[in-house]
Design an enzyme around this catalytic site. Structure first.
Site, PDB file in Angstrom:
ATOM      1  N   CYS A 106      -2.194  -0.602   7.591  1.00  0.00           N
ATOM      2  CA  CYS A 106      -1.420   0.632   7.519  1.00  0.00           C
ATOM      3  C   CYS A 106      -1.507   1.405   8.829  1.00  0.00           C
ATOM      4  CB  CYS A 106      -1.900   1.483   6.351  1.00  0.00           C
ATOM      5  SG  CYS A 106      -1.570   0.708   4.746  1.00  0.00           S
ATOM      6  N   HIS A 148       0.856  -1.187   0.000  1.00  0.00           N
ATOM      7  CA  HIS A 148       0.000   0.000   0.000  1.00  0.00           C
ATOM      8  C   HIS A 148       0.891   1.235   0.000  1.00  0.00           C
ATOM      9  CE1 HIS A 148      -3.779  -2.054   1.887  1.00  0.00           C
ATOM     10  NE2 HIS A 148      -3.242  -2.781   0.917  1.00  0.00           N
ATOM     11  N   CYS A 156      -5.978   1.700   5.894  1.00  0.00           N
ATOM     12  CA  CYS A 156      -6.620   0.468   6.348  1.00  0.00           C
ATOM     13  C   CYS A 156      -6.024   0.066   7.705  1.00  0.00           C
ATOM     14  CB  CYS A 156      -6.416  -0.643   5.316  1.00  0.00           C
ATOM     15  SG  CYS A 156      -4.706  -1.242   5.221  1.00  0.00           S
ATOM     16  N   GLU A 189       0.871   3.842   1.819  1.00  0.00           N
ATOM     17  CA  GLU A 189       1.299   4.226   3.158  1.00  0.00           C
ATOM     18  C   GLU A 189       2.470   3.368   3.627  1.00  0.00           C
ATOM     19  OE1 GLU A 189      -1.797   3.437   2.046  1.00  0.00           O
ATOM     20  OE2 GLU A 189      -3.278   4.011   3.554  1.00  0.00           O
TER      21      GLU A 189
END
Length: 183
Positions: A91, A58, A88, A60
């Site tokens: 993260c 991701h 999410c 992040e």
């Protein structure tokens, strides 16, 4: 907490949107992130789970890892993470472990959000490190980018295609037309 954000926040979120667009141009869900300390951008990234074949890639996570490598320390104290979509749960956990001071995000994630939409991993008083949250900065621009991406994806999938190929023109390994790029 929803808020307007400073001019500085807007400038960094504009950069996160550029990164998200870059990811979208490569077929990734358009999420962009950058980690900033003071005026210094420590790392920036866009989503890459599809291209990297890595469910943890991701934006992040990639920004956190890039900053940690750059600093030689997994803790990125006094930093702000700018991201176009609500982090999410995975993260959010990494944000706590990295000791990020502040998260500024654009669009909420009503399916996977870990910062209040579905779960609130970063709720104050839950961990030994509290993270300040600012949600909704440039939310409409961030959400519009996501809507456009998924609308285009649905349109491509509905388009007629040759046998053995999916709507993007990619061949599935077994000739079924399934390419494994569903996200």
């Amino acid at each position: 907490m929803p808020g307007v954000g400073s001019g500085r926040d807007h400038a960094f979120m504009q950069r996160a949107l550029q990164l998200a667009r870059h990811g979208a141009s490569r077929g990734e869900v358009p999420v962009g992130a950058l980690l900033v300390r003071g005026e210094e951008v420590l790392a920036e990234a866009w989503n890459r789970p599809i291209g990297e074949s890595d469910p943890s890639a991701h934006a992040e996570m990639l920004a956190l890892c890039g900053a940690a490598r750059r600093l030689g320390n997994y803790r990125v104290l006094d930093s702000t993470l700018y991201v176009t979509m609500e982090p999410c749960v995975m993260c959010a956990g990494a944000i706590v472990h990295a000791r990020v001071a502040r998260v500024v995000y654009g669009a909420p994630d009503e399916r996977w959000g870990g910062c209040g939409s579905v779960l609130d991993v970063l709720a104050p008083g839950r961990w030994n490190h509290d993270v300040q949250i600012r949600s909704g900065l440039m939310a409409e621009e961030c959400a519009a980018l996501l809507r456009e991406f998924f609308q285009a994806r649905r349109t491509r999938r509905k388009a007629p295609c040759a046998p053995g190929f999916d709507a993007t023109g990619e061949s599935g390994q077994d000739g079924s037309g399934v390419s494994g790029h569903d996200a």
